[in-house]
Design an enzyme around this catalytic site. Sequence first.
Site, PDB file in Angstrom:
ATOM      1  N   GLU A 354      17.421  15.874   6.422  1.00 28.22           N
ATOM      2  CA  GLU A 354      17.828  17.016   7.241  1.00 28.22           C
ATOM      3  C   GLU A 354      17.825  18.333   6.486  1.00 28.22           C
ATOM      4  O   GLU A 354      17.767  19.394   7.082  1.00 28.22           O
ATOM      5  CB  GLU A 354      19.199  16.765   7.872  1.00 28.22           C
ATOM      6  CG  GLU A 354      20.360  16.704   6.894  1.00 28.22           C
ATOM      7  CD  GLU A 354      20.550  15.314   6.320  1.00 28.22           C
ATOM      8  OE1 GLU A 354      21.461  15.131   5.519  1.00 28.22           O
ATOM      9  OE2 GLU A 354      19.749  14.427   6.671  1.00 28.22           O
ATOM     10  N   ASP A 396     -14.153  38.961  -8.690  1.00 27.79           N
ATOM     11  CA  ASP A 396     -15.169  39.955  -8.998  1.00 27.79           C
ATOM     12  C   ASP A 396     -15.016  40.362 -10.461  1.00 27.79           C
ATOM     13  O   ASP A 396     -14.026  40.037 -11.109  1.00 27.79           O
ATOM     14  CB  ASP A 396     -14.997  41.168  -8.079  1.00 27.79           C
ATOM     15  CG  ASP A 396     -16.222  42.078  -8.101  1.00 27.79           C
ATOM     16  OD1 ASP A 396     -17.219  41.708  -8.733  1.00 27.79           O
ATOM     17  OD2 ASP A 396     -16.166  43.147  -7.475  1.00 27.79           O
ATOM     18  N   ASP A 761      24.013  16.361   0.180  1.00 31.15           N
ATOM     19  CA  ASP A 761      23.134  17.474   0.529  1.00 31.15           C
ATOM     20  C   ASP A 761      23.619  18.783  -0.085  1.00 31.15           C
ATOM     21  O   ASP A 761      22.818  19.591  -0.558  1.00 31.15           O
ATOM     22  CB  ASP A 761      23.051  17.618   2.054  1.00 31.15           C
ATOM     23  CG  ASP A 761      22.179  16.536   2.682  1.00 31.15           C
ATOM     24  OD1 ASP A 761      21.310  16.004   1.981  1.00 31.15           O
ATOM     25  OD2 ASP A 761      22.392  16.222   3.865  1.00 31.15           O
TER      26      ASP A 761
END
Length: 921
Positions: A354, A396, A761
Site C-alpha cells: 500500500e 551533438d 510502513d
Amino acid sequence: MRFTILKELFAGFVRTRGIGRHFRRLLLLDSLAGTGVSREVPPTLSQTLIAAAKSDPDALLKQLDSHPHGLSEAQAEAARERFGLNEIEQEKPLPWWLHLWHCYKTPFDLLLTLLAVISYVTEDLKATIVIGSMVAISVFIRFWQESKSNRAADKLKAMVSNTATVIRHDLAEDAMEDARRYFDVRLHPKEPRKVEVPIRQLVPGDLVVLCAGDMIPGDCRVHSAKDLFVSQAAMTGESLPVEKFVRLRDGAMSNPLELENILFMGTNVVSGSATAVVVSTGNRTYFGALAQRVTSTDRTPTQFQSGVNKVAWLLIRFMMVMSPLVLFINGFTKGDWTEAFLFAMSIAVGLTPEMLPMIVTSTLAKGAVILSRQKVIVKRLDAIQNFGAMDVLCTDKTGTLTQDKIFLANHTDVWGKESDDVLESAYLNSYYQTGLKNLLDVAVLEHVEVHRELEVATAFRKVDEIPFDFTRRRMSVVVAEHDRHHLLICKGAVEEILSVCSRVRHGEADEPLTAELLARVRAVTADLNEDGLRVVAVASREMPPDKDTYAVADESDLTLIGYVAFLDPPKESTAPALKALAAHGVAVKVLTGDNELVTAKICRGVGLPADTVLLGADVERMSDAELSRAVETHNIFAKLTPSHKERIVRLLKANGHVVGFMGDGINDAPALRTADIGISVDTAVDIAKEAADIILLEKSLMVLEEGVIEGRKTFANMLKYIKMTASSNFGNVFSVLVASAFIPFLPMLPMHLLTQNLLYDISQIAIPFDSVDDELVKNPQRWNPGDIGRFMLFFGPVSSVFDIATYCIMWFVFGANSPAHQTLFQSGWFVEGLMTQTLVVHMIRTQKIPFIQSRPGTALLVTTGLIMAVGIFIPMGPFAHYFKLQALPLAYFPVLIVVLAGYMVLTQGMKRYYTRRFGWQ
C-alpha cells in the site's frame, strides 16, 4: 493511419508530466485506441478553418477585431477574458479534493476500508479505529508527498516557459492614421512593437511573428510569408516540410489539413519567416478539439510505470493465493468462519504494497529537487528512473564536447590567404539574415569594425533573403549597394556551396572552377578541418537591380570567394566527464551534422576513439539490419540529417539499449522524441525544449553524469522498498499459514497484523532519504519483476524460520499453549514479528554487512529505531489491553535478542549466497 500520425504529433509537441501546464503529450491519443472517438476534424472547426483560409487577410483581421499592426494590450486582455487562456481545459491541476480521492481509490486502500466496515459491523470498534487510522495515515502521507512533489515539479517547469513573439500597437496610432487621411498630413506612425508573451496568453486576433525553430502556438492563418516551410509530418504524414503561402492556390479545397495557408498548433517552422494571425486557441484548436472529446484517463504507462505495476501485481497475485489458503485452514481448524474471514482479510492487507505509490512518488520528487540544485530541470518525474537506466548517450558535438562559444579564427580567400573581402561578405550575410542566427553568425557579427568600415547602415540595403534549410545547408541574402546593383551573398557548408559555384575568385579576377581548382579547394579546406576548424564557404554573384524577389533557383552560377573558419575548442570538463560516464556504464556516441574531419579532431582531443567515422551517406545506403550492427561498433557519426539521427536512436533502442539523446536544435527534435530520455538545454529552440524530458541549465556532460548517479540512487531506493515489502510480507504470511495449521487459536488477531503493518510502513517512510552504496550506482539499472519474485521466495522464508522458533519458545518455554493463554502468545509473536520486519529494512537495503560496511541514512535509522521502541511499548505499556495484548515476562527479551541475532546472521549468509548466484541488483 491518421491516428498514428496524430499520436506522433502529441508525442513531439508536449513532453510533460501527468498534470502539465499546457497539454498532455501522448495520453489523449493513446486513450482513443479502441474507443469510438473520431479522430477527424470536428465539422465546426473545419468550417472555421476553411472560412479563415478563404478570407481576405484584412477582412479576417477585421472579423477577429484585430489590426494590421496587431492587438493592443487592452484588446488582448479583453479577448483573453472572452476566450480564456490558450491551454487545454483538462490539463489544469486537479482540485485538492479530487487529488485526495485519487490518492485514496487504490485497490489497497479500498480493501482496508472494506475490512474497517466489516469490523464496525461486527462491533469490533478498536479494530475499526486502528484500520481507519491506517487508511487515513496512508492516504494523507501519499496526498502530502504527491502535493509537495507536484509543487516542486511545477516550480521547475515554470522555469522552462515557452513564449511567442506577437505584434502590439497603441490604439492612439489608429487616431493618427485617421487624422492623416482626413487632413492629408504626412504623419509617421511608430513601428508596431514586437513583444514576447507566454504561449498560454495568446488570443484569437493576435499577430504572431514566426521564424525557424518556432512552434506554432495556435491554429493560425498566414498573413505574410517569406519562404515559409513548416514541418507537419506528424499531422499529415508528409515526410518533407511543406511550404505555406498567404493565399490558397486551390479555392475548392475542403480538407483543413491540406490548406496551404493554415498553420496548426503543435507543428513547427523549419525555415523561412512569416506573420500569422491566430484564428483559434486552446480547446478550439484542432489539437484541443481532440482533447475535449477524450475522457480524462491515465496516459499509457511508461516503461518505468509498467515495471512498478508488474511488481505490484506480483504481490497481489501472492495475496490472491495466500488469503484463501489462510481462510480455509483457519475456518476448518478453528470452526469460527467469521474470525477466519477477518484474519484472511488481514493477510490480504498485509501482502498489499500500500505504500508503494507514496514511496515511488516521494523518491522521484526528492530526486527531482536534488537535480534542480545541480542545474537539471525534470519536466517529467518518471524520467529520473530512465536517467539511471540509460546505457547509451547520444549527443551533438558543438557546445557539449566543445565550449559553447565559437571564435572566428580565419577569414581566407580560396587559396588560404587572409582576406578582408571574405570577412565583409560574411558579415553582410549574417547581418541581414532574419532566420535563426547560430553561433557562427554571432562570431562573425562580433567583428563590429566591419560594420563601421563598410558603412552598412548607409551604403547597403537588404533586397531579399533565401533562408537556410537542412537540405541545402546554406542561406543567401541579396543586398543593394547604393542601389547600383544587387549582390547575392551565399554562405554555407563547403560541399553545398561548391555544388552551385562555377567560378572561383583569384585576386581581382574570376576563374572557371576546373577539376584541378576543385581539388585544390578541397585540399585547403581539409587542412583547415584537420586543424580543428569549422569551415564555412562564402560565394557571391552580382545580379541586375531590376528584381525584388529571389528564390533557391537564383543560387546558381556563383563565384567562390573564400572561407571563414571557426574554432570551437573542447571544454576542459569534457574528458573527465566522458571517463566518469564510461565508469558508470554509459557509452557516449557523437551524432553531428558537422564535417567528419573536425569531428574526429575534437573527439580525439577529448579521449573518444575516432579511428572510424560513419557518415550520413553511409547511413543512407545501409539497411536497418546493417545499420543496427554498425551502431554498436561505431561511436562517431558525422554529416547526419535529422532523419539519420532519429534512425540511429531508434535502432539503438531496438538493440535493447536505454538511449538518451542530448540536443538543442530544430534538427534534434525527431531524435529527442524517439529517445528513451530526451535531454535539452534552456537555451534550445522551442520545439527541442518541448520534446525533451530533461532540461539542463548548463550544457555539460558533467551535469549529465551527476544526473545519471542521482537517477540510479532513486531507483536503488525504490527497489529497496519493493524487496523489503515483498520478502517481509511473504515471510509473515508463510508463518501465519504454518501457525494456523498447528495452533488451536489465531496466532495473531487481525488488528495485530494491521497495527504491525502500519508501524512497519511508517518505518519505511525515510527510505527515499537513505544513502546508497557506491556499487549500486556503477551500472545501469532496470526493472526485472522476475528477480523480485525470486528474491521474495529466497528471503521471505528466512524470517519464517525465526517466527516458527518464536512459536515454539512461546508454546514450550512460556506456556502459551492454550486458548486461555493466546494473548501472551500473540504478544510474543507481535514483538518478534515487528522486530524482524523492521530489521529487514537494514538487512536488505545493502548487500554488505549493515551498520558496519554500509551505514543507513540518519532519517531511516531514526524511524526504524522509533518503530522498534513503539513495538515493544505497545504490549508493555498501559495501552496493551486496547490492542488485546499483554505484558511479556522480562525473561522473554534475552531470548528475543538471541532470535534477532540469529535472524541477522542467517540473512547475511543468504545474501552472500544469493549475490554469488544471481547478483544483488
